[in-house]
Enzyme design. Structure first.
Site, mmCIF file in Angstrom:
data_model
loop_
_atom_site.group_PDB
_atom_site.id
_atom_site.type_symbol
_atom_site.label_atom_id
_atom_site.label_comp_id
_atom_site.label_asym_id
_atom_site.label_seq_id
_atom_site.Cartn_x
_atom_site.Cartn_y
_atom_site.Cartn_z
ATOM 1 N N HIS A 1 13.306 -16.902 0.107
ATOM 2 C CA HIS A 1 13.007 -15.491 0.551
ATOM 3 C C HIS A 1 11.611 -15.340 1.175
ATOM 4 C CE1 HIS A 1 12.578 -11.206 -0.418
ATOM 5 N NE2 HIS A 1 13.567 -11.103 -0.923
ATOM 6 N N PRO B 1 -11.001 -8.191 -0.546
ATOM 7 C CA PRO B 1 -11.616 -8.887 0.574
ATOM 8 C C PRO B 1 -10.811 -8.942 1.924
ATOM 9 C CG PRO B 1 -11.141 -10.548 -1.215
ATOM 10 C CD PRO B 1 -10.544 -9.248 -1.628
#
Length: 562
Positions: free
Chosen positions: A82, A164
């Site tokens: 996946h 971040p």
């Protein structure tokens, strides 16, 4: 309805059962959350977890699950079929009941902020929660997957919404958002031909069918200026569908995914299939829901079918769901158990809580009469308020069904619906008042051996007593809303039921005065003078307004009785 929001995080681990268990344990460690399903896949190396709860509990549970996944899953070693980009690859919120899109979006933002700031994982918002609509699609965000994100995140247009702008090597990145609830729904036909079922599916699904020169399915497609096939759109938005034959049942079905149940609800999809099938000489014989369904879908369907019958919609949620099940034939192929198929009822049946409101009349009276301090005056007052609203609703329903008053059906039906809502609110307050009193008793049971323990015990008693005063105040405010209903029924309702309006008005007044006594007795135990003065002023105002409303309605009642 209780506030419920569903969360379906996908974790990049589908083989190690110990890791999966630790993640789901972290999710379940939050009170108020119910784990509905855990679906691991070995080849995809991915597990889809489904849980529900109130918004605050669900956000906390999602955070704990993501934190545990970040601790246990190392994306540097991950392989699977996946597409994926993080230890927690995607985490959508889905409103289930009494949660608006705005509230769901706030949940996504709160979770994203915590994940970004506390776990230092880059977070992208998608679907309805997306800030940048150019990356609202999950596939667009995930393009390049984990391996490609080290460079992708450096591009200005791929700065994360939270966290971040530096790819987290171990945990990857996470996508958080809000999407629609999807219902997998099959409609049964009185045919074995999948081709005929397909024809109905093409009629109703949004994508419709390809336009042909001779109008036949096997004909030559009509092409647009770009050489693409021209499509004839179907009847329903946000519906995917196909026809198939089910050997197990010996019938053909129209198999649909309803991807936006706000715009295309269950009952609309059912009726569209009925309409299309009839045009083709077919008949819909029933339907089935694959998986689970929110309660509101069945409640709304019940109201819809009552409107079609020209009947009042002001009946209980239980009856509305029963009407929906019968009208759409949801039990034709197999028994439709609402405790297994309806999300909210599944949660209640999995974790049953003692409820005074669910006792029968004799049991409630016996419990009140016993030497236990609960249920006390506050719970009994709330019950009287529920009975007052119920009597007002009964008059509305009787008036809606009165012969010769057909032109007033909608008016009385609307009032009956409001009565049902008031009744349900007040019944919930029967338990809330008792729970508030029990919290006071728990506070009195705290240890008091040291000065610190005594101080903590005193503070806990004061806080619990404040809540115990607020609970009956809520009863007063809720019951006061019944006066408008009762006033309308006194003036406009079936005159043969005027005595019922009178009893409902007496019950509402008794509820408000009784609840006021319970506020006052709790205020006497409090030291916070400002809080006491504020609540005393509120109960005085509500009581005065109650007396005015009571006298006004009672005057109409007495006038019609004499």
């Amino acid at each position: 309805m209780k506030k419920l929001i569903e969360c379906v995080p996908n974790f990049s681990e589908g083989r190690d059962r110990n890791v999966i268990r630790q993640i789901t344990d972290a999710i379940q460690s939050v009170d108020g959350v119910s784990l509905l399903d855990v679906d691991p896949g070995a080849s995809t190396n991915r597990t889809v977890v489904t849980f529900v709860g109130d918004p605050d509990a669900t956000v906390e549970a999602a955070f704990r699950g993501i934190r545990k996944a970040a601790e246990l899953i190392d994306m540097r070693k991950h392989k699977g079929a996946h597409p994926r980009m993080g230890a927690t690859d995607v985490c959508p919120f889905i409103p289930v009941s009494d949660v608006s899109w705005e509230e769901a979006i706030k949940c996504a933002n709160r979770l994203g902020k915590r994940v970004g700031e506390e776990l230092k994982i880059p977070v992208y918002l998608y679907e309805t929660a997306a800030r940048d609509k150019s990356r609202a699609n999950l596939a667009v965000i995930r393009a390049g997957e984990y391996e490609g994100f080290f460079e992708k995140i450096k591009q200005p247009e791929w700065k994360p919404d939270f966290g971040p702008a530096l790819f987290n090597e171990k945990s990857g990145a996470t996508v958080i958002g809000v999407r629609d609830f999807l219902i997998a729904y099959n409609v049964n036909l009185n045919t074995k031909s999948f081709r005929r079922a397909n024809s109905v599916a093409f009629d109703v699904r949004e994508q419709g069918r390809v336009k042909t020169e001779d109008g036949r399915a096997s004909g030559k497609p009509v092409l647009d200026a770009n050489g693409e096939p021209v499509r004839i759109p179907g009847m329903l938005k946000h519906v995917k569908g196909i026809g198939w034959f089910v050997k197990e049942y010996g019938i053909a079905q129209v198999s649909m995914n309803l991807t936006n149940i706000e715009e295309t609800p269950l009952h609309v999809a059912f009726d569209a299939c009925v309409e299309s099938a009839a045009k083709r000489g077919l008949r819909v014989t029933g339907s089935e829901i694959v998986g689970m369904v929110p309660k509101k879908s069945l409640v709304e369907a019940g109201r819809y079918f009552l409107r079609k019958q020209r009947w009042s919609e002001g009946v209980s949620e239980e009856e509305l769901m029963d009407i929906a099940i019968r009208s759409m034939g949801l039990g034709e192929l197999k028994h439709f158990d609402t405790n297994e198929k309806v999300i909210e009822l599944k949660i209640e049946s999995a974790k049953p809580k003692p409820s005074l409101a669910k006792l029968n009349v004799r049991e409630f009276c016996n419990e009140t009469l016993s030497d236990s301090p609960t249920p006390g005056g506050g719970s009994v007052a709330a019950l009287m308020g529920a009975l007052g609203a119920s009597l007002g609703g009964m008059v509305a329903n009787l008036s809606a069904g009165k012969r010769g008053w057909d032109d007033q059906l909608e008016y009385f039906s609307d009032w009956a619906v409001k009565a049902q809502q008031l009744k349900d609110e007040l019944l919930s307050l029967v338990d809330e008042d008792t729970a508030a009193f029990n919290k006071v008793m728990e506070a009195f049971g705290l240890p008091k051996n040291s000065p610190e323990e005594k101080a903590a015990r005193t503070a806990a008693i004061q806080e619990a007593t404040k809540h115990a005063a607020e609970a009956p105040l809520k009863v007063m405010k809720t019951a006061a809303k019944s006066y408008q209903l009762l006033a309308e029924m006194a003036e406009q309702g079936n005159p043969a039921s005027i005595s019922d309006v009178g009893v409902g008005t007496l019950a509402t007044r008794a509820c408000i005065e009784g609840a006021a006594m319970n506020v006052r007795i709790n205020l006497g135990q409090l030291k916070d003078e400002k809080f006491k003065a504020m609540l005393a002023k509120e109960i005085q105002k509500i009581s005065a307004e109650s007396e005015t409303h009571f006298k006004s309605i009672n005057e109409v009642v007495e006038g019609k009785l004499s």
